[in-house]
Design a protein around this motif. Sequence first.
Motif, PDB file in Angstrom:
ATOM      1  N   ARG A   8      -1.425  12.483  19.051  1.00 49.28           N
ATOM      2  CA  ARG A   8      -0.681  12.462  17.874  1.00 49.28           C
ATOM      3  C   ARG A   8      -1.324  12.403  16.908  1.00 49.28           C
ATOM      4  N   ALA A  11      -1.536   2.889   9.899  1.00 52.59           N
ATOM      5  CA  ALA A  11      -2.910   2.388   9.726  1.00 52.59           C
ATOM      6  C   ALA A  11      -3.974   2.518  10.786  1.00 52.59           C
ATOM      7  N   LEU A  12      -3.232   3.013  11.872  1.00 47.11           N
ATOM      8  CA  LEU A  12      -3.918   3.079  13.070  1.00 47.11           C
ATOM      9  C   LEU A  12      -3.788   4.886  13.483  1.00 47.11           C
ATOM     10  N   LEU A  25       2.712   4.360   5.626  1.00 50.80           N
ATOM     11  CA  LEU A  25       3.946   4.834   5.886  1.00 50.80           C
ATOM     12  C   LEU A  25       5.147   3.819   6.102  1.00 50.80           C
ATOM     13  N   LYS A  28      -3.073  -5.526   2.648  1.00 52.03           N
ATOM     14  CA  LYS A  28      -3.153  -4.210   1.636  1.00 52.03           C
ATOM     15  C   LYS A  28      -3.026  -3.176   2.626  1.00 52.03           C
ATOM     16  N   TYR A  29      -3.081  -3.143   3.869  1.00 55.72           N
ATOM     17  CA  TYR A  29      -3.033  -1.905   4.851  1.00 55.72           C
ATOM     18  C   TYR A  29      -1.653  -1.512   4.999  1.00 55.72           C
ATOM     19  N   PRO A  45      -4.042   8.192  -3.495  1.00 56.72           N
ATOM     20  CA  PRO A  45      -4.868   9.498  -3.205  1.00 56.72           C
ATOM     21  C   PRO A  45      -5.201   9.862  -4.434  1.00 56.72           C
ATOM     22  N   ASN A  77     -12.495   0.664   3.607  1.00 61.05           N
ATOM     23  CA  ASN A  77     -11.142   0.111   3.604  1.00 61.05           C
ATOM     24  C   ASN A  77     -10.699   0.112   2.178  1.00 61.05           C
ATOM     25  N   ASN A  94       0.843  -1.188   0.176  1.00 60.11           N
ATOM     26  CA  ASN A  94      -0.108   0.014   0.046  1.00 60.11           C
ATOM     27  C   ASN A  94       0.802   1.331   0.090  1.00 60.11           C
ATOM     28  N   ARG A  96      -9.179   3.548   1.999  1.00 62.60           N
ATOM     29  CA  ARG A  96      -8.085   3.623   2.897  1.00 62.60           C
ATOM     30  C   ARG A  96      -6.733   3.082   1.886  1.00 62.60           C
ATOM     31  N   SER A  97      -7.185   2.116   1.210  1.00 63.40           N
ATOM     32  CA  SER A  97      -5.957   1.486   0.450  1.00 63.40           C
ATOM     33  C   SER A  97      -5.948   1.876  -1.129  1.00 63.40           C
ATOM     34  N   SER A  98      -6.767   2.768  -1.363  1.00 66.40           N
ATOM     35  CA  SER A  98      -6.627   3.326  -2.894  1.00 66.40           C
ATOM     36  C   SER A  98      -5.768   4.193  -3.039  1.00 66.40           C
ATOM     37  N   PRO A 104      -6.534   9.204   2.166  1.00 69.93           N
ATOM     38  CA  PRO A 104      -6.629   7.589   2.474  1.00 69.93           C
ATOM     39  C   PRO A 104      -6.166   7.404   3.705  1.00 69.93           C
ATOM     40  N   HIS A 105      -5.611   8.073   4.744  1.00 68.42           N
ATOM     41  CA  HIS A 105      -5.417   7.876   6.074  1.00 68.42           C
ATOM     42  C   HIS A 105      -6.480   8.018   6.647  1.00 68.42           C
ATOM     43  N   ASN A 152       0.255   4.210   0.175  1.00 65.36           N
ATOM     44  CA  ASN A 152      -0.238   5.279   1.403  1.00 65.36           C
ATOM     45  C   ASN A 152       0.245   4.948   2.692  1.00 65.36           C
ATOM     46  N   VAL A 156      -7.090  -1.487  12.786  1.00 65.35           N
ATOM     47  CA  VAL A 156      -6.660  -1.210  11.297  1.00 65.35           C
ATOM     48  C   VAL A 156      -8.010  -1.150  10.636  1.00 65.35           C
ATOM     49  N   ARG A 157      -8.598  -1.892  10.616  1.00 58.54           N
ATOM     50  CA  ARG A 157      -9.957  -1.982   9.555  1.00 58.54           C
ATOM     51  C   ARG A 157     -10.809  -1.194  10.187  1.00 58.54           C
TER      52      ARG A 157
END
Lengths: 493, 363
Positions: free
Chosen positions: B44, A459-460, A108, A154-155, B230, B223, A104, B226-228, B250-251, A106, A489-490
């Motif tokens: 954070r 993811a979180l 990090l 995928k995350y 930007p 989901n 993924n 999130r995973s596609s 996406p985040h 996106n 996560v999900r």
Amino acid sequence: MASIPVRPCLRRVSRALAESNPRDTHAHLTNPLRRWTGSTLPRASSSSPFSTSTRLAAAAAASSTRRTGSTLKISRKSNAPTSGGKPPGRGERKAFRKKIVLSNANALEVDGLGELSPRAVADPAAHCRVLALPGAVVDQLRLLGAFKPTQGWKYFRRPATLMRAESLRLASVVDGMAEGKEPFRAIVSGERGTGKSALLTQAMAMALLKNWVVISIPDPKDLILGHTDYAPLPDTEPQLYFQKAYTARLLYNTARANRDVLREHTVSQAHPGLPSSVSPDMTLDRFAQLGARDSDFAWPVFRALWAELTKPGLGRPPVMLALDGLASLAGPTEYLSADVKPIHALDLAQVRHFFEQLAGRSLGGPLAAEQRLPNGGAVLAALSQSERPPRTHTAAVELAVAQNEARAAAAEGPPARPYDRDIDHRVYDALREVRALKVGALSREEARALVEYYAKSGALMAPVSEAFLAEKLALAGGGVVGELERGTVRAGL
Amino acid sequence: MPPRLLFRAARPIALHYRPRPATPFAWRAGEFAKCATQSQCSRRTYAADSKSDDKDLPKSLDAKGPNTDPLPDISSEAAKTAEIMGVEGPDVEQGTPVQEVKDDAEALANLPKVMRDELTGKAKAPKSTREYSTSAIRRQGLEQRGDAIPRGQEGAEASLMPQYPSPIPEPVPGAKFGMPALPLPPRSNLKDRYDPLVKQVTNLLMRDGKLARAQYWMSYILNHLRSSPPPTYSTTHALLPGAPPASHLPHHPVLYLALAVDSVAPLLKVRSARGAAGGGATLPIPTPLAVRQRRRVAIKWILDAASKKASRGSGKGTFAHRVAEEIVAVVEGRSAVWERRNTIHRTCVQARSNATWKPKKQK
């Protein structure tokens, strides 16, 4: 899988028999195996006695002349969605369902993310660390079907797994295996979402890093659903059946995933019944691909490859056999025998081979020769709780596993149930002695390491505090890793 | 510029709505980063980085805020011009007290009209003719807490920010994780479980009362977002002001969803009054919609567009996949939903003279 109907379909068999010889529709009554084609799937045959295509074509030609006179036209509103574009191509819809995304962009990059390596396999300090899988191993695992579409790869930026206590147990097995040592045979059991499949993936990754040969049956349902062709294996008593297309595919994936290891070893003995192109200095890689290319030789090549790999004294690598979803194989299948009875999964040669390796002993019959793994290795079969076959399949497996779990914990297990009709006694006898490797909840330290990894990879989006962790663990059944992922996560609704 | 968000507050603060230049997120992200690094804030954020304050943060194009360099007032400008020209200009050091002007008839005659009206008591409070707010703003976060929002102070920016969990409470002796804020609202575990928009979309996704399936679809959508990759913001279809940079979306899949729904939500609907135009013709009457109503219309449009798409896959997530793709298409400006919104707005503008129409009382 909702259910596996076990009723034989007489019509399907008689049609198959009739197709094999249309003039002799009663041949199966005199000698069923003589005319047996091995496939009950309807074949596209232009000479079929039941074909209606010519009649339909004639009718269409007759009706092509336009009717004279006025006709009544009734326009109806169609509720069908107006879809533009061409329809999905062949295999596209299934590819959508089975798509596996392992990265993924996106997510990090995680600072200080270690990588699983041969050294890390042997290192007990890797406990509670999340380790990424090396790129080469990821490609091999993909070929072996070690990743599932429902898992949350995928995350994250790249596939990584948590080294939990059970992983270290398997790591010590993989690290300490040597020629002549007793192979590790176990059924990986545990509740739903506890990480059985992921543990299998880890075990395969560690074995690949240690240059083992890994053979994986990722979706054993394919063996029993009747989707792949089968035929009786000659000269076997009781009658066994082999599935050449499935075995060819298995050989192809095995050869590609283990290419580097198999290239280092050559054929060492003569294998009667194989084509003359097999030369003594042929590498095992090419040998396996020979069976993959020509499915008529797939099963003999698989047997011969196994004989080569399990030959002692030649410095052959250890072998890992892995299977995910054992209970699918624990009962009658969709295939029918010549006397129109469902074939038991243990009568399929591929399945029987696995069960004998898992049990470490012969189950009777002709495949008893090479059940030992003299060069060391491991046979792992994971249960699946999300794809549960009917109770006629699960009951025997679950009883055997419960008894073995209790034995491992030195407790008293459930008694045998000889009068339970759902218990498949052939399966129960095969699995009675196999040790159970129970996968439980994560410990608090393991869970903390995992949740911190989630936060670091973006993811979180929450601070990981003690209170947060306690809340998530409580909601995740005290540390069921699948539920923990769902809750953090999900977007688990 | 003073920070406009009170970061340590337990609840978001309503802000004045004001359209911002193209990259409005820069200063806000910078504030978050500063806050996080100075450990003043226990939360954070996604923009915060432990090493450097400004790493990877989006920057304004001219590196200047809207009020950084304002023009001087008219007297100062006249004084400055006079200084340049070498003539005597107005004295800006001391102003003219209004009381003096009040008694000076000549000065009173030359006064600007607004000041004269103010002195003579004719001035009225400016009256707005607008009957409804025209900003599609997420303010449910405030409403459900029961906070009164002063009229005109609904903030797009505060509510567009991702909702973070409340700060960790101070430890209470005897309670391991502190005490919850009591009393809990009745049935809050059921009612306040999900984001209001997520709940609304889930309910509208539901078919035949199958909530669990709708929830599966909803989680599939989030989901997928999130995973596609930007989205690429459209230049033709403007999203809500205050939208974060596309790489942030996406985040925050809920924010992504909210941005799509709220951006495409119509402000009005056309109500038809039969026979009001005379001769049996119907009179189109523009009627404002509340936030939840607007969203409902937008979600319906999106679902409608998704259900008309052809399915390219198989399995239980196909419809959700199409909905998710439609949401991405909305944000990227490719969706036909924008046209529906524009049509409604155009019709309402054309029929604006009917906005105050009221049915005659029955005799």
